[in-house]
Design a protein around this motif. Structure first.
Motif, PDB file in Angstrom:
ATOM      1  N   GLU A 271       0.819  -1.179   0.068  1.00  0.00           N
ATOM      2  CA  GLU A 271      -0.023  -0.125   0.026  1.00  0.00           C
ATOM      3  C   GLU A 271       0.860   1.395   0.125  1.00  0.00           C
ATOM      4  O   GLU A 271       2.043   1.323   0.589  1.00  0.00           O
ATOM      5  CB  GLU A 271      -0.833   0.054   1.227  1.00  0.00           C
TER       6      GLU A 271
ATOM      7  N   ARG B  78      -0.410  -5.354  -0.745  1.00  0.00           N
ATOM      8  CA  ARG B  78      -1.511  -5.069  -1.595  1.00  0.00           C
ATOM      9  C   ARG B  78      -1.618  -6.186  -2.599  1.00  0.00           C
ATOM     10  O   ARG B  78      -3.000  -6.404  -3.031  1.00  0.00           O
ATOM     11  CB  ARG B  78      -1.573  -3.675  -1.999  1.00  0.00           C
TER      12      ARG B  78
ATOM     13  N   CYS C  90      -4.480 -10.553  -5.289  1.00  0.00           N
ATOM     14  CA  CYS C  90      -4.736  -9.421  -4.516  1.00  0.00           C
ATOM     15  C   CYS C  90      -6.140  -9.486  -3.595  1.00  0.00           C
ATOM     16  O   CYS C  90      -6.972 -10.413  -3.785  1.00  0.00           O
ATOM     17  CB  CYS C  90      -4.916  -8.341  -5.682  1.00  0.00           C
TER      18      CYS C  90
END
Length: 794
Positions: A680, A687, A707
């Protein structure tokens, strides 16, 4: 002591006794053993690995068996063979690391099974004895690694090579390092012409015995590392073999009529036989800038004048040429349609998808995938598009929903002339136009059938799936399976269907924004089967709970907020906990589509609420992929730990086991992989995970991406709802769980685990949502009614 640990202790003690007696298979040598032990499942060779592999090698050595094939009793029976009367089974144990959805389990499950050697099974067909890798190739690989074997010291050179590699594992224990090397050399003896020696490391035997008696995990860790070392050596040997084969191909071409006996200017010799042969069997074409051609040539690339392109000859490692990957340079690589489909089919097959019929029309197609259970499924899908513009390449996407792999694809074949490209583009445009017309006809027919099904349905109250999920049946219907089977949309392309005629199916209307029914989804009694109509419209369809249509909902003056969610259960639970009208979009991708389509229709005062799924277990899914495909252990205790978002206000730590996520290539028991983590912004939380892998037995590199798909869809939808000042701003609603046991992801999971009030409590922490909740939960909107159903009869 757990059964798992007790089993490991017993195995360690058994090998400890063998070491003490001096007759362990890796100490005696593997003379007479023709290949590493394996079994065959659904016609595919399955390697036995780890301690199981050495247990079977030990039995083969004791029994004098040379046949490496082992089968379970069920496999023997299904094949029509017969076990010898005095045969005794060999008991093995392994850990199941992934669940049915492809996620790494929170803790491994122990499975026990028994196998029989082919020598003791009557009716087993004979097999060709595989040739070991010649000592010449092993010697060349060692020399290339910097270990000169000389005339008679091949074993010493390989030993030094292994010593060098195992030092990179970071182990300081001299006895353990010696055991790792000894185990690796015993595996290499089976696979290559490596001279035997039974007295190596004898000074460590006592230490090995003492260590195994006190620490059973010691032996298991050494076996794992020994397998990695042997696999790394054999990878280099196979590369040498490929290069030698290429050299022989060139030599044969030189000797052929018209071939040259001396190497001249290859850039001007593209018409001779040897260059034609090399180009015909190429690995890939390259995009080499003129200033870098000398370096590419030094690495082994060749120039093919007729096509004006550099290429990689067969057998060379493509990793050497990665910087010149044509996918990064827009070469405009196109080919005749059959060539594109052939290459795409190979990639589909490598990912386990059925390739009987592959169509390049730019549309998604569902196909079956190979699983251990059967091929009667539609767990695979693909799309293949031919180029429509100058300089473009054929592209596609391959998805195996059983393994979780989503693989983008681009054609890397030879270039065509401008005339050929023009013809291909014209054919592509024509085919796409026909595909659009065909799709429209299919959508309209499915819509008519969907309306007929709804007309023959009854209210969904009391259906098993409704009861199991604890949700309202608002807007839902039910019909017998026999009704669904009257319609071709509930049959696969082969005519088979997962619908059972005596089943009771929940029917979910799929409508346009104006309420027109375009399709239905069918869910069986326990929710294990969820089917969309084949050939029906899905994109942009929805089920609105709280109004007859989205249009009616947005036009009603009392509407202050509207929620968007993925599935029926999570959407119904969110509506029950908040009172907000809910737009059910069926999956993450369609949620993005529906929100984007209706963004401009939302009145200024209406607050859009994105009630997304929190698919936070993408790390576990990636570890499951590595475990299944490459044999990487996700449960090792010594690995690193990463952080992942686990809700709107928290995160959690996930151990990676033996997986190494540093963006570098690493050896695994069944291949090599490179694992990258995308974090992130301004955060340590992961992420996305990207994995590239060369899997043993496959010729092309595989790629996979994992993801938090629900969160990703929510963020995409938020961008569509960025409406500027004067508009009620969209809100992202993420479920927050007190515990992640059982891997909860959506609002229904939250309601079932913590009660419906937990949804309201979770949302009350968000000011924009708290403002909506009192009015929404005091009273349901008066305009709530089921979607319109047609009165057709069949």
């Amino acid at each position: 002591m757990t059964d798992h640990l007790r089993h490991r202790v017993q195995i360690a003690q058994r090998f400890g006794n063998r070491i003490e007696a001096g007759d362990a298979v890796f100490m005696q040598g593997t003379e007479g053993i023709a290949d590493l032990p394996f079994t065959i499942t659904n016609g595919v060779r399955r390697e036995l690995s780890g301690v199981n592999r050495f247990m079977l090698l030990q039995v083969m050595r004791d029994k004098g068996w040379s046949d490496p094939r082992f089968f379970t009793a069920d496999q023997v029976r299904e094949a029509g063979w017969e076990l010898a009367t005095t045969v005794n089974p060999i008991g093995l144990q392994y850990l199941v690391s992934t669940d049915e959805h492809g996620f790494a389990l929170q803790s491994p499950e122990i499975k026990r099974f028994q196998v029989f050697n082919a020598t003791e099974i009557m009716g087993v067909p004979p097999r060709d004895v595989p040739l070991k890798a010649p000592s010449q190739q092993l010697a060349l690989a060692a020399m290339k690694a910097g270990f000169e074997p000389g005339q008679t010291q091949l074993r010493e050179a390989v030993r030094g090579w292994l010593d060098s590699m195992q030092s990179e594992l970071g182990n300081a224990d001299a006895a353990g390092n010696a055991l790792r090397v000894k185990l690796a050399m015993s595996l290499l003896e089976v696979q290559a012409e490596l001279p035997l020696a039974n007295d190596e490391f004898s000074e460590f035997a006592g230490e090995w015995t003492r260590k195994l008696s006190t620490d059973p995990l010691y032996f298991f860790e050494c076996v794992k590392d020994g397998e990695l070392l042997a696999a790394a050596v054999m990878g280099h040997v196979k590369s040498i073999a490929a290069e030698l084969q290429m050299t022989e191909t060139i030599a044969r071409a030189k000797r052929a009529p018209g071939g040259s006996t001396t190497v001249t200017n290859e850039a001007n010799d593209g018409s001779n036989a040897r260059m034609e042969a090399l180009f015909a069997e190429r690995e890939a074409v390259l995009a080499v800038p003129f200033g870098e051609k000398d370096r590419a040539k030094q690495l082994g690339a060749r120039w093919y004048a007729p096509q004006m392109v550099w290429f990689v000859p067969q057998g060379l490692n493509l990793e050497r040429f990665r910087e010149w990957d044509p996918r990064s340079y827009s070469l405009g690589a196109t080919a005749a349609e059959n060539m594109v489909i052939e290459e795409f089919s190979k990639e589909m097959a490598s990912q386990g998808l059925d390739t009987k019929t592959v169509v390049a029309d730019g549309e998604w197609h569902n196909v079956s995938v190979n699983t251990k259970k059967s091929k009667a499924n539609k767990s695979g899908s693909y799309v293949l598009s031919l180029p429509r513009t100058e300089g473009a390449s054929p592209t596609g996407m391959i998805m195996n929903h059983h393994t979780g792999v989503a693989l983008p694809w681009q054609y890397e074949g030879a270039l065509l002339t401008p005339e050929q490209k023009a013809g291909l583009r014209a054919k592509t445009l024509e085919r796409e136009a026909e595909a659009v017309r065909k799709q429209a006809r299919s959508h309209d027919q499915a819509a008519e059938h969907a309306k007929e099904i709804l007309a023959r349905s009854t209210p969904g109250d009391g259906h098993g799936y409704v009861l199991k999920k604890g949700i309202s049946a608002e807007g839902l219907r039910r019909v017998p399976g026999s009704v669904l089977l009257e319609y071709e949309e509930f049959h696969g392309e082969s005519g088979a269907s997962m619908v059972r005629p005596d089943g009771d199916y929940l029917i979910v209307p799929m409508c346009r924004a104006d309420g027109e029914v375009r399709a239905v989804q069918a869910i069986n009694w326990d929710g294990s089967v969820k089917m969309f109509m084949r050939g029906a419209q899905k994109k942009g369809t929805m089920l609105v709970q709280g109004a007859s249509s989205l249009t009616d909902l947005l036009q009603h003056p009392s509407t202050s907020g509207v929620a968007f969610g993925e599935g029926v259960a999570t959407g119904a639970s969110f509506r029950s906990g908040t009172g907000l009208p809910m737009v059910i979009c069926f999956d993450a991708g369609n949620l993005e589509t529906v929100v984007a389509q209706c963004a401009s229709q939302l009145p200024r005062h209406v607050t859009p609420v994105l009630a997304i799924d929190d698919d936070q277990f993408h790390i576990e899914q990636s570890l499951g992929y590595l475990s299944r495909q490459l044999g990487v252990n996700p449960h090792a205790q010594s690995g690193s730990v990463v952080e992942v978002l686990s809700g709107p206000n928290g995160s959690r730590l996930v151990p990676l086991g033996d997986a190494i996520a540093d963006g570098e290539w690493h050896q695994a028991p069944f291949g090599r992989y490179c694992m990258n983590l995308v974090r992130e912004n301004d955060s340590t939380e992961v992420r996305e995970i990207q994995i590239e892998a060369y899997i043993e037995g496959e010729t092309r590199m595989s790629s996979a991406r994992f993801c938090n798909r629900g969160l990703e869809a929510g963020r995409t939808a938020l961008q569509s709802l960025d409406r500027g000042e004067g508009y009620a701003q969209a809100v992202l609603a993420i479920p927050e769980f007190a515990s992640v046991d059982g891997r909860p992801t959506d609002w229904n999971d939250l309601a079932k685990a913590q009660g419906p009030k937990a949804i309201r409590e979770c949302l009350s922490k968000v000011p924009e949502l708290a403002r909506l909740l009192p009015a929404a939960t005091l009273e349901r909107p008066a305009y709530s009614r089921a979607p319109r159903a047609a009165t057709h009869e069949r």
